[in-house]
Design a protein around this motif. Structure first.
Motif, PDB file in Angstrom:
ATOM      1  N   VAL A   1       0.840  -1.206   0.000  1.00 42.90           N
ATOM      2  CA  VAL A   1       0.000   0.000   0.000  1.00 42.90           C
ATOM      3  C   VAL A   1       0.871   1.251   0.000  1.00 42.90           C
ATOM      4  O   VAL A   1       0.549   2.248  -0.652  1.00 42.90           O
ATOM      5  CB  VAL A   1      -0.953  -0.009   1.206  1.00 42.90           C
ATOM      6  CG1 VAL A   1      -1.766   1.278   1.250  1.00 42.90           C
ATOM      7  CG2 VAL A   1      -1.883  -1.214   1.139  1.00 42.90           C
ATOM      8  N   LYS A   2       1.966   1.199   0.706  1.00 44.05           N
ATOM      9  CA  LYS A   2       2.906   2.331   0.720  1.00 44.05           C
ATOM     10  C   LYS A   2       3.304   2.723  -0.703  1.00 44.05           C
ATOM     11  O   LYS A   2       3.437   3.911  -1.020  1.00 44.05           O
ATOM     12  CB  LYS A   2       4.144   1.942   1.526  1.00 44.05           C
ATOM     13  CG  LYS A   2       5.351   2.845   1.347  1.00 44.05           C
ATOM     14  CD  LYS A   2       6.581   2.244   2.027  1.00 44.05           C
ATOM     15  CE  LYS A   2       7.854   2.958   1.600  1.00 44.05           C
ATOM     16  NZ  LYS A   2       9.054   2.385   2.261  1.00 44.05           N
ATOM     17  N   ARG A   3       3.479   1.724  -1.581  1.00 43.06           N
ATOM     18  CA  ARG A   3       3.934   1.988  -2.951  1.00 43.06           C
ATOM     19  C   ARG A   3       2.790   2.311  -3.919  1.00 43.06           C
ATOM     20  O   ARG A   3       3.029   2.630  -5.082  1.00 43.06           O
ATOM     21  CB  ARG A   3       4.702   0.772  -3.471  1.00 43.06           C
ATOM     22  CG  ARG A   3       5.981   0.458  -2.694  1.00 43.06           C
ATOM     23  CD  ARG A   3       6.798  -0.609  -3.403  1.00 43.06           C
ATOM     24  NE  ARG A   3       6.088  -1.891  -3.446  1.00 43.06           N
ATOM     25  CZ  ARG A   3       6.187  -2.843  -2.525  1.00 43.06           C
ATOM     26  NH1 ARG A   3       6.969  -2.653  -1.467  1.00 43.06           N
ATOM     27  NH2 ARG A   3       5.526  -3.977  -2.641  1.00 43.06           N
ATOM     28  N   ALA A   4       1.557   2.216  -3.468  1.00 43.36           N
ATOM     29  CA  ALA A   4       0.409   2.416  -4.357  1.00 43.36           C
ATOM     30  C   ALA A   4       0.204   3.888  -4.692  1.00 43.36           C
ATOM     31  O   ALA A   4       0.657   4.781  -3.972  1.00 43.36           O
ATOM     32  CB  ALA A   4      -0.857   1.852  -3.704  1.00 43.36           C
ATOM     33  N   ALA A   5      -0.507   4.133  -5.791  1.00 47.50           N
ATOM     34  CA  ALA A   5      -0.822   5.509  -6.189  1.00 47.50           C
ATOM     35  C   ALA A   5      -1.727   6.153  -5.138  1.00 47.50           C
ATOM     36  O   ALA A   5      -2.685   5.529  -4.665  1.00 47.50           O
ATOM     37  CB  ALA A   5      -1.511   5.514  -7.541  1.00 47.50           C
ATOM     38  N   PRO A   6      -1.450   7.395  -4.756  1.00 52.44           N
ATOM     39  CA  PRO A   6      -2.222   8.072  -3.697  1.00 52.44           C
ATOM     40  C   PRO A   6      -3.514   8.688  -4.211  1.00 52.44           C
ATOM     41  O   PRO A   6      -3.701   9.908  -4.171  1.00 52.44           O
ATOM     42  CB  PRO A   6      -1.243   9.130  -3.186  1.00 52.44           C
ATOM     43  CG  PRO A   6      -0.438   9.493  -4.410  1.00 52.44           C
ATOM     44  CD  PRO A   6      -0.297   8.216  -5.201  1.00 52.44           C
ATOM     45  N   THR A   7      -4.426   7.845  -4.673  1.00 55.10           N
ATOM     46  CA  THR A   7      -5.684   8.341  -5.239  1.00 55.10           C
ATOM     47  C   THR A   7      -6.896   8.034  -4.371  1.00 55.10           C
ATOM     48  O   THR A   7      -7.990   8.533  -4.652  1.00 55.10           O
ATOM     49  CB  THR A   7      -5.917   7.700  -6.617  1.00 55.10           C
ATOM     50  OG1 THR A   7      -6.045   6.277  -6.451  1.00 55.10           O
ATOM     51  CG2 THR A   7      -4.770   8.011  -7.573  1.00 55.10           C
ATOM     52  N   GLY A   8      -6.708   7.180  -3.344  1.00 54.59           N
ATOM     53  CA  GLY A   8      -7.837   6.757  -2.531  1.00 54.59           C
ATOM     54  C   GLY A   8      -8.438   5.444  -2.977  1.00 54.59           C
ATOM     55  O   GLY A   8      -9.388   4.953  -2.367  1.00 54.59           O
ATOM     56  N   HIS A   9      -7.871   4.852  -4.029  1.00 54.70           N
ATOM     57  CA  HIS A   9      -8.417   3.598  -4.552  1.00 54.70           C
ATOM     58  C   HIS A   9      -7.693   2.364  -4.022  1.00 54.70           C
ATOM     59  O   HIS A   9      -8.174   1.243  -4.197  1.00 54.70           O
ATOM     60  CB  HIS A   9      -8.391   3.613  -6.085  1.00 54.70           C
ATOM     61  CG  HIS A   9      -9.301   4.647  -6.662  1.00 54.70           C
ATOM     62  ND1 HIS A   9      -8.858   5.903  -7.013  1.00 54.70           N
ATOM     63  CD2 HIS A   9     -10.644   4.638  -6.894  1.00 54.70           C
ATOM     64  CE1 HIS A   9      -9.878   6.615  -7.470  1.00 54.70           C
ATOM     65  NE2 HIS A   9     -10.968   5.879  -7.395  1.00 54.70           N
ATOM     66  N   THR A  10      -6.546   2.546  -3.382  1.00 50.66           N
ATOM     67  CA  THR A  10      -5.859   1.454  -2.689  1.00 50.66           C
ATOM     68  C   THR A  10      -5.747   1.842  -1.228  1.00 50.66           C
ATOM     69  O   THR A  10      -5.141   2.861  -0.888  1.00 50.66           O
ATOM     70  CB  THR A  10      -4.452   1.202  -3.272  1.00 50.66           C
ATOM     71  OG1 THR A  10      -4.567   0.867  -4.660  1.00 50.66           O
ATOM     72  CG2 THR A  10      -3.778   0.041  -2.541  1.00 50.66           C
TER      73      THR A  10
END
Length: 337
Positions: free
Chosen positions: A93-102
């Motif tokens: 999750v740390k590496r996920a795009a910061p869009t609110g979808h992960t």
């Protein structure tokens, strides 16, 4: 000029309901949908639960996934990305795009204990994540196998002191919130109990049910069915108040042991950089999803109580609890294994 405007409004309403279904968002007038709502409706969701299916983390993640999918008419999956005491899923999750979808659905210990216990973690709570909201909480229970000749906390303390070095208690692992709750109980009560760490709650519970280990510190959702069936005897809860599902079981404070108010709780975090407006909207969505009568009833049957604290206030909860556990970890010389 009015007719084109009205036609545009109707087209917007139809498009909105196509995306958002029959949720309250669908009934918003044109222009009333926020940018955050439109952003969240634009892509699927992944809720990472960094522990196996079946526990409270998984239950909450699936409840949120169903609610977000219905609300935004997007696919929402639960990814049980297990391993390394939850760290593998957390780092994903740390590496996920910061869009609110992960989003990360996680128990308190990974946010408030592991950063002190494991200084070489692959994540930093403050630097890598933004708090969305807490979800639910449950009391911890100190229970014994029915063969143990102690029917109260005072009797258990006396039994342990009369036979030093012989009574042990089981938890899901070194440095878990339940381990620290047990050590805090020992510190405040003078009980002489040996800690036995397991790799998860199921093996710890199995050995207590089988009589290999006499005492367990566990959360209510895990122990409740066995308490109700008479396979475990609950002696006290660690919450400041009695558990509604165990009204006859006293709190530790009522049993004469003060300073052990420890609750298991669960929350949602987003990758750092997720817009505040999106996190605020998600917190609102989460509160509405969990507070439906059906979801509240399902959680309460498992011993969980909906507990929503959002945004910066949730961040304060994390920081305060981290500061509370640090001296316990140091004074009891607890080290990760």
């Amino acid at each position: 000029m009015k007719r084109p405007v009205l036609a545009l409004a109707r087209r917007w309403a139809v498009a909105c309901c196509t995306v958002l279904g029959t949720s309250s968002l669908c009934h918003a007038a044109p222009g009333e949908l926020s940018e955050a709502q439109r952003s969240l409706a634009a892509a699927p969701f992944t809720l990472v639960a960094p522990f196996p299916a079946g526990g409270p983390v998984d239950t909450l993640a699936r409840m949120l996934a169903n609610g977000l999918s219905e609300r935004y008419k997007q696919a929402a999956i639960v990814d049980n990305r297990t391993g390394a005491n939850g760290n593998i899923g957390i780092e994903a999750v740390k590496r996920a795009a910061p869009t609110g979808h992960t989003l990360l659905v996680v128990p308190a210990g990974n946010l408030t204990i592991n950063p002190t216990l494991m200084p070489r973690l692959g994540y930093d709570v403050e630097a890598d994540f933004s708090p969305v909201a807490s979800l639910a909480k449950a009391p911890n229970v100190l229970a014994v196998n029915p063969a143990v000749p102690a029917r109260s906390i005072r009797e258990l303390i006396a039994l342990s002191q009369a036979h030093p070095g012989t009574l042990s208690y089981a938890t899901p692992g070194v440095g878990s919130g339940l381990h620290l709750a047990g050590e805090l109980f020992k510190q405040q009560s003078g009980a002489d109990l040996l800690h036995v760490a397991y790799k998860g709650s199921p093996p710890a519970l199995n050995d207590v049910l089988g009589g290999t280990v006499p005492v367990i510190v566990g959360n209510l959702p895990t122990l409740l069915p066995h308490i109700q069936q008479g396979k475990l005897r609950a002696l006290a809860v660690t919450d400041p108040v009695r558990a509604p599902l165990l009204p006859e079981v006293p709190t530790l404070a009522e049993a004469g042991v003060n300073g052990v108010a420890v609750t298991s709780w669960y929350g949602v975090m987003a990758p750092k950089g997720t817009p505040e407006a999106v996190r605020t909207q998600l917190a609102t969505d989460i509160s509405q999803i969990l507070n439906t009568p059906a979801n509240k009833a399902q959680l309460e049957k498992q011993g969980l109580v909906v507990w929503i604290t959002a945004g910066a206030a949730f961040g304060d909860v994390i920081r305060k609890e981290t500061a509370t556990w640090l001296p316990v970890i140091k004074s009891r010389k607890i080290e990760a294994q």
